[in-house]
Motif scaffolding. Structure first.
Motif, PDB file in Angstrom:
ATOM      1  N   ARG A 228       0.846  -1.193   0.000  1.00 52.71           N
ATOM      2  CA  ARG A 228       0.000   0.000   0.000  1.00 52.71           C
ATOM      3  C   ARG A 228       0.881   1.242   0.000  1.00 52.71           C
ATOM      4  O   ARG A 228       1.969   1.251   0.579  1.00 52.71           O
ATOM      5  CB  ARG A 228      -0.908   0.018   1.226  1.00 52.71           C
ATOM      6  N   THR A 229       0.390   2.283  -0.638  1.00 54.70           N
ATOM      7  CA  THR A 229       1.134   3.542  -0.696  1.00 54.70           C
ATOM      8  C   THR A 229       0.229   4.691  -0.277  1.00 54.70           C
ATOM      9  O   THR A 229      -0.993   4.643  -0.464  1.00 54.70           O
ATOM     10  CB  THR A 229       1.682   3.815  -2.103  1.00 54.70           C
ATOM     11  N   VAL A 230       0.867   5.707   0.288  1.00 57.34           N
ATOM     12  CA  VAL A 230       0.156   6.906   0.720  1.00 57.34           C
ATOM     13  C   VAL A 230       0.896   8.108   0.162  1.00 57.34           C
ATOM     14  O   VAL A 230       2.089   8.306   0.450  1.00 57.34           O
ATOM     15  CB  VAL A 230       0.068   7.010   2.253  1.00 57.34           C
ATOM     16  N   MET A 231       0.217   8.910  -0.631  1.00 58.03           N
ATOM     17  CA  MET A 231       0.795  10.151  -1.128  1.00 58.03           C
ATOM     18  C   MET A 231       0.582  11.221  -0.061  1.00 58.03           C
ATOM     19  O   MET A 231      -0.538  11.670   0.172  1.00 58.03           O
ATOM     20  CB  MET A 231       0.131  10.563  -2.438  1.00 58.03           C
ATOM     21  N   TRP A 232       1.667  11.612   0.595  1.00 57.94           N
ATOM     22  CA  TRP A 232       1.577  12.569   1.696  1.00 57.94           C
ATOM     23  C   TRP A 232       1.742  14.008   1.220  1.00 57.94           C
ATOM     24  O   TRP A 232       1.189  14.933   1.785  1.00 57.94           O
ATOM     25  CB  TRP A 232       2.657  12.231   2.730  1.00 57.94           C
ATOM     26  N   GLY A 233       2.545  14.203   0.179  1.00 61.73           N
ATOM     27  CA  GLY A 233       2.815  15.560  -0.298  1.00 61.73           C
ATOM     28  C   GLY A 233       3.949  16.193   0.495  1.00 61.73           C
ATOM     29  O   GLY A 233       4.971  15.564   0.761  1.00 61.73           O
ATOM     30  N   SER A 234       3.794  17.449   0.870  1.00 61.18           N
ATOM     31  CA  SER A 234       4.807  18.137   1.667  1.00 61.18           C
ATOM     32  C   SER A 234       4.592  17.831   3.153  1.00 61.18           C
ATOM     33  O   SER A 234       3.634  17.145   3.523  1.00 61.18           O
ATOM     34  CB  SER A 234       4.737  19.650   1.433  1.00 61.18           C
ATOM     35  N   ARG A 235       5.440  18.358   3.984  1.00 60.21           N
ATOM     36  CA  ARG A 235       5.294  18.135   5.421  1.00 60.21           C
ATOM     37  C   ARG A 235       4.268  19.069   6.059  1.00 60.21           C
ATOM     38  O   ARG A 235       3.973  18.937   7.244  1.00 60.21           O
ATOM     39  CB  ARG A 235       6.634  18.331   6.124  1.00 60.21           C
ATOM     40  N   ARG A 256      -5.544   0.398  -1.984  1.00 61.11           N
ATOM     41  CA  ARG A 256      -4.128   0.177  -2.288  1.00 61.11           C
ATOM     42  C   ARG A 256      -3.363   1.489  -2.329  1.00 61.11           C
ATOM     43  O   ARG A 256      -2.151   1.501  -2.103  1.00 61.11           O
ATOM     44  CB  ARG A 256      -3.988  -0.527  -3.639  1.00 61.11           C
ATOM     45  N   HIS A 257      -4.093   2.550  -2.634  1.00 59.22           N
ATOM     46  CA  HIS A 257      -3.429   3.851  -2.719  1.00 59.22           C
ATOM     47  C   HIS A 257      -4.327   4.921  -2.095  1.00 59.22           C
ATOM     48  O   HIS A 257      -5.517   4.986  -2.398  1.00 59.22           O
ATOM     49  CB  HIS A 257      -3.132   4.222  -4.176  1.00 59.22           C
ATOM     50  N   VAL A 258      -3.705   5.734  -1.231  1.00 62.74           N
ATOM     51  CA  VAL A 258      -4.423   6.813  -0.550  1.00 62.74           C
ATOM     52  C   VAL A 258      -3.653   8.102  -0.789  1.00 62.74           C
ATOM     53  O   VAL A 258      -2.418   8.132  -0.686  1.00 62.74           O
ATOM     54  CB  VAL A 258      -4.564   6.546   0.966  1.00 62.74           C
ATOM     55  N   ASP A 259      -4.391   9.155  -1.093  1.00 66.14           N
ATOM     56  CA  ASP A 259      -3.773  10.466  -1.334  1.00 66.14           C
ATOM     57  C   ASP A 259      -4.339  11.463  -0.319  1.00 66.14           C
ATOM     58  O   ASP A 259      -5.523  11.777  -0.341  1.00 66.14           O
ATOM     59  CB  ASP A 259      -4.071  10.932  -2.754  1.00 66.14           C
ATOM     60  N   VAL A 260      -3.465  11.937   0.583  1.00 70.14           N
ATOM     61  CA  VAL A 260      -3.874  12.944   1.572  1.00 70.14           C
ATOM     62  C   VAL A 260      -3.039  14.209   1.410  1.00 70.14           C
ATOM     63  O   VAL A 260      -2.924  15.002   2.343  1.00 70.14           O
ATOM     64  CB  VAL A 260      -3.751  12.392   3.016  1.00 70.14           C
ATOM     65  N   SER A 261      -2.456  14.400   0.231  1.00 70.62           N
ATOM     66  CA  SER A 261      -1.616  15.581   0.016  1.00 70.62           C
ATOM     67  C   SER A 261      -2.415  16.863   0.176  1.00 70.62           C
ATOM     68  O   SER A 261      -1.871  17.901   0.571  1.00 70.62           O
ATOM     69  CB  SER A 261      -0.964  15.523  -1.366  1.00 70.62           C
ATOM     70  N   VAL A 262      -3.712  16.788  -0.121  1.00 70.09           N
ATOM     71  CA  VAL A 262      -4.642  17.896   0.161  1.00 70.09           C
ATOM     72  C   VAL A 262      -5.671  17.332   1.132  1.00 70.09           C
ATOM     73  O   VAL A 262      -6.627  16.668   0.720  1.00 70.09           O
ATOM     74  CB  VAL A 262      -5.317  18.404  -1.123  1.00 70.09           C
ATOM     75  N   PRO A 263      -5.483  17.517   2.442  1.00 68.21           N
ATOM     76  CA  PRO A 263      -6.333  16.830   3.417  1.00 68.21           C
ATOM     77  C   PRO A 263      -7.816  17.169   3.317  1.00 68.21           C
ATOM     78  O   PRO A 263      -8.664  16.372   3.718  1.00 68.21           O
ATOM     79  CB  PRO A 263      -5.751  17.284   4.768  1.00 68.21           C
ATOM     80  N   SER A 264      -8.145  18.308   2.758  1.00 72.89           N
ATOM     81  CA  SER A 264      -9.562  18.677   2.592  1.00 72.89           C
ATOM     82  C   SER A 264     -10.211  17.953   1.418  1.00 72.89           C
ATOM     83  O   SER A 264     -11.447  17.931   1.309  1.00 72.89           O
ATOM     84  CB  SER A 264      -9.701  20.178   2.413  1.00 72.89           C
ATOM     85  N   ALA A 265      -9.403  17.335   0.546  1.00 78.01           N
ATOM     86  CA  ALA A 265      -9.946  16.603  -0.616  1.00 78.01           C
ATOM     87  C   ALA A 265      -9.135  15.314  -0.820  1.00 78.01           C
ATOM     88  O   ALA A 265      -8.414  15.167  -1.813  1.00 78.01           O
ATOM     89  CB  ALA A 265      -9.904  17.470  -1.865  1.00 78.01           C
ATOM     90  N   PRO A 266      -9.237  14.363   0.105  1.00 79.76           N
ATOM     91  CA  PRO A 266      -8.454  13.133  -0.028  1.00 79.76           C
ATOM     92  C   PRO A 266      -9.028  12.231  -1.118  1.00 79.76           C
ATOM     93  O   PRO A 266     -10.164  12.416  -1.583  1.00 79.76           O
ATOM     94  CB  PRO A 266      -8.612  12.478   1.353  1.00 79.76           C
ATOM     95  N   ALA A 267      -8.212  11.227  -1.501  1.00 74.91           N
ATOM     96  CA  ALA A 267      -8.639  10.313  -2.551  1.00 74.91           C
ATOM     97  C   ALA A 267      -8.186   8.906  -2.213  1.00 74.91           C
ATOM     98  O   ALA A 267      -7.136   8.708  -1.583  1.00 74.91           O
ATOM     99  CB  ALA A 267      -8.093  10.742  -3.908  1.00 74.91           C
ATOM    100  N   VAL A 268      -8.987   7.922  -2.633  1.00 68.61           N
ATOM    101  CA  VAL A 268      -8.689   6.515  -2.395  1.00 68.61           C
ATOM    102  C   VAL A 268      -8.858   5.782  -3.717  1.00 68.61           C
ATOM    103  O   VAL A 268      -9.806   6.027  -4.471  1.00 68.61           O
ATOM    104  CB  VAL A 268      -9.621   5.903  -1.318  1.00 68.61           C
ATOM    105  N   SER A 269      -7.959   4.843  -4.018  1.00 69.63           N
ATOM    106  CA  SER A 269      -8.064   4.066  -5.252  1.00 69.63           C
ATOM    107  C   SER A 269      -7.495   2.680  -5.044  1.00 69.63           C
ATOM    108  O   SER A 269      -6.796   2.414  -4.060  1.00 69.63           O
ATOM    109  CB  SER A 269      -7.325   4.761  -6.406  1.00 69.63           C
ATOM    110  N   GLY A 270      -7.820   1.787  -5.986  1.00 69.97           N
ATOM    111  CA  GLY A 270      -7.279   0.431  -5.952  1.00 69.97           C
ATOM    112  C   GLY A 270      -7.919  -0.467  -4.929  1.00 69.97           C
ATOM    113  O   GLY A 270      -7.326  -1.471  -4.526  1.00 69.97           O
ATOM    114  N   SER A 271      -9.108  -0.166  -4.489  1.00 71.67           N
ATOM    115  CA  SER A 271      -9.766  -1.003  -3.493  1.00 71.67           C
ATOM    116  C   SER A 271     -10.428  -2.190  -4.160  1.00 71.67           C
ATOM    117  O   SER A 271     -10.684  -2.204  -5.346  1.00 71.67           O
ATOM    118  CB  SER A 271     -10.781  -0.175  -2.717  1.00 71.67           C
TER     119      SER A 271
END
Length: 271
Positions: A228-235, A256-271
């Protein structure tokens, strides 16, 4: 016709204390104050001689006698290091007068010779002991170089090297390309950004993280167990991202993939 009259009664003032003697003319006598006699010349000489003798004896007791000499060095706070290693690096002058030990110099030697130490407190414990209270650095990330792993603490300091990866400490993968971003921020700042991300991770994620990959200041990715991968973005916004990530991993366990680089608009894929 005269009106009724009332007679005023006189009031007597009460006095306390002894009345002055008639022969004193109404004045009170005061006892004379005792006069302090100044010591004579002989007394001054005796006092000076005693002061010199006492001062000399005190100096001899502290610096010249065997009563207050350094005999033991006590170490507390070690975890990875051993007390023997700390004592050897301190190079404290055993058998020297305890009062003459330069505690600041001992502290500087320890921090210079043992990078694993984060802080040192050196104290005298009379009559014969020097105390060394140490705090070791804690690894937050591991940086692989030449088949070994450099330990990185919460300040981004590389302080030690181990031959095997430590359990529970994520591996840092620096895959920074030659870009304006890498030239602007530099390796040191990118390293500190990665450390900040590792500290912001929720406990549920920290136990599953395998690696933390840094491509640029704005592109930090977490590699978790189970591919699994998580796109965090910047710190930036680390606390908000941690809350969102914990909620998403709980709600979408098969993602399988989670994107929280913009916490107000997260995304999930590969489920």
């Amino acid at each position: 016709m005269a009106g009724p009259t009332t007679a005023k009664r006189g009031t007597k003032k009460s006095t306390s204390g002894p009345r002055p003697s008639p022969s004193s003319g109404g004045r009170r006598f005061r006892l004379p104050r005792p006069r302090l006699r100044r010591p004579g010349r002989r007394g001054v000489i005796i006092i000076a001689v005693l002061a010199v003798l006492l001062g000399g004896f005190g100096a001899w007791a502290v610096y010249g006698s065997n009563w207050l000499r350094l005999e033991r060095v006590r170490v507390t706070g070690t975890d990875v290091l051993t007390p023997q290693q700390v004592v050897a690096a301190a190079s404290a002058p055993v058998n020297a007068p305890l009062a003459s030990v330069d505690t600041d110099a001992v502290e500087r030697r320890l921090l210079a010779r043992l990078p694993r130490l984060k802080s040192v407190a050196v104290t005298r414990s009379w009559p014969h002991t020097l105390g060394l209270e140490v705090t070791e650095r804690t690894p937050k990330l591991l940086l692989e170089t030449d088949g070994k792993f450099a330990e990185v603490d919460d300040e981004g300091v590389r302080f030690g090297t181990v031959t095997r990866a430590l359990k529970g400490v994520p591996l840092l993968k620096m895959t920074v390309s030659d870009s304006p971003s890498s030239a602007r921020f530099g390796t040191g700042r990118l390293l500190r950004a990665a450390v900040t991300v590792a500290q912001d991770l929720p406990a549920a994620v920290r136990k599953d993280i395998r690696a933390l990959r840094v491509r640029s200041y704005d592109s930090i990715t977490l590699e978790l167990a189970g591919d699994r991968t998580v796109m965090w973005g910047s710190r930036e916004q680390g606390a908000e991202k941690a809350k969102v990530l914990a909620a998403l991993l709980k709600a979408a366990r098969d993602a399988r993939h989670v994107d929280v680089s913009v916490p107000s608009a997260p995304a999930v894929s590969g489920s």
